[in-house]
Design an enzyme around this catalytic site. Structure first.
Site, short mmCIF file in Angstrom:
data_model
loop_
_atom_site.label_atom_id
_atom_site.label_comp_id
_atom_site.label_asym_id
_atom_site.label_seq_id
_atom_site.Cartn_x
_atom_site.Cartn_y
_atom_site.Cartn_z
N ASN A 109 0.85 -1.19 0.00
CA ASN A 109 0.00 0.00 0.00
C ASN A 109 0.88 1.24 0.00
O ASN A 109 2.01 1.20 0.48
CB ASN A 109 -0.88 0.00 1.27
CG ASN A 109 -1.84 1.17 1.31
OD1 ASN A 109 -2.48 1.51 0.29
ND2 ASN A 109 -1.95 1.82 2.46
N HIS A 111 0.78 5.21 1.32
CA HIS A 111 0.03 6.06 2.25
C HIS A 111 0.69 7.44 2.30
O HIS A 111 1.92 7.54 2.44
CB HIS A 111 0.03 5.41 3.64
CG HIS A 111 -0.78 6.19 4.63
ND1 HIS A 111 -2.16 6.18 4.64
CD2 HIS A 111 -0.40 7.04 5.62
CE1 HIS A 111 -2.59 6.96 5.61
NE2 HIS A 111 -1.55 7.50 6.21
N SER A 138 4.69 6.90 2.65
CA SER A 138 5.23 5.60 3.05
C SER A 138 4.65 4.52 2.15
O SER A 138 3.48 4.57 1.78
CB SER A 138 4.82 5.26 4.49
OG SER A 138 5.19 6.28 5.39
N ASP A 147 -2.96 0.85 8.01
CA ASP A 147 -1.75 1.62 7.68
C ASP A 147 -0.56 1.23 8.58
O ASP A 147 0.32 2.03 8.84
CB ASP A 147 -2.01 3.13 7.74
CG ASP A 147 -3.07 3.56 6.72
OD1 ASP A 147 -3.06 3.01 5.61
OD2 ASP A 147 -3.89 4.42 7.04
#
Ligand code: GRF
Length: 205
Positions: A109, A111, A138, A147
């Site tokens: 992911n 973020h 990040s 997250d």
């Protein structure tokens, strides 16, 4: 070198998706996007996928009785494309523990904050309100914690005196578009390993 088969999950504009498409086109990324999957039928990223002749799948979460049902169907679709990496790029869904466990080590992911600061939404606004001098992005493996998960790469972006939420978000996005394809290329090159929830990076460049 081997081409890494990936799926990209989006819910919105898909500018990160575009940066991945562009990096594949200019041969700095050895990956193939097998499908772009979204929970939002009006996500602009679907247009970007169609322009690039990438198959698309729309899975409306409102049609499923529970998060687990939706995630089970999502898992089926992802598996059908035989992707080795699931790339979350603005996919605005909280994922069930089972889904995350299933793809652990195979799902990343991006973020827009320097995690562990500012998990969740409105990260740019929160960084501005806190008077931070530095913000950033990040990229991390996805774990059950929102997250959370082992961080692969961070990039800082200075906060300027006259920054607004919009101007800051824009400058972070520019860096996202550089960083995300770079990390996917590391994975394509087999340079990242996740062992005991820790990342080991091999420098074979
Ligand atoms: C990006 O800021 C990303 O960090 C966050 O959602 C946004 C997606 O933007 N997870 P886009 O859809 O790639 O333009």
């Amino acid at each position: 070198m081997k081409t890494l088969p990936i799926v990209v999950l989006i819910s919105g504009s898909g500018s990160n998706l575009q940066s991945i498409i562009n990096s594949i086109a200019n041969k700095t990324l050895n990956a193939k996007i097998c499908a772009v999957i979204t929970n939002k039928a009006d996500a602009y990223g679907l247009e970007r996928a169609k322009q690039a002749n990438i198959p698309t799948e729309i899975l409306d979460h409102r049609q499923y009785p529970s998060r687990e049902d939706f995630d089970a169907q999502l898992t089926k679709i992802i598996e059908r494309y035989q992707a080795e990496l699931v790339v979350l790029a603005g996919f605005m869904r909280i994922l069930s523990d089972g889904f995350v466990a299933h793809f652990y080590g195979r799902m990343i992911n991006i973020h827009p904050s320097l995690l562990p600061k500012y998990r969740g939404l409105h990260t740019h606004q929160r960084a501005l309100e806190s008077g931070d001098k530095v913000h950033g992005l990040s990229i991390h493996y996805v774990s059950a914690e929102l997250d959370g998960g082992p961080i692969i790469l961070q990039k800082t972006v200075p906060i300027l005196a006259d920054d607004t939420e919009k101007s800051l978000a824009q400058r972070v996005l520019v860096e996202e578009h550089i960083a995300y394809p770079k990390v996917i290329q590391w994975i394509a090159q087999g340079r990242l390993q996740l062992i005991d929830h820790k990342i080991i990076m091999t420098d074979n460049a």
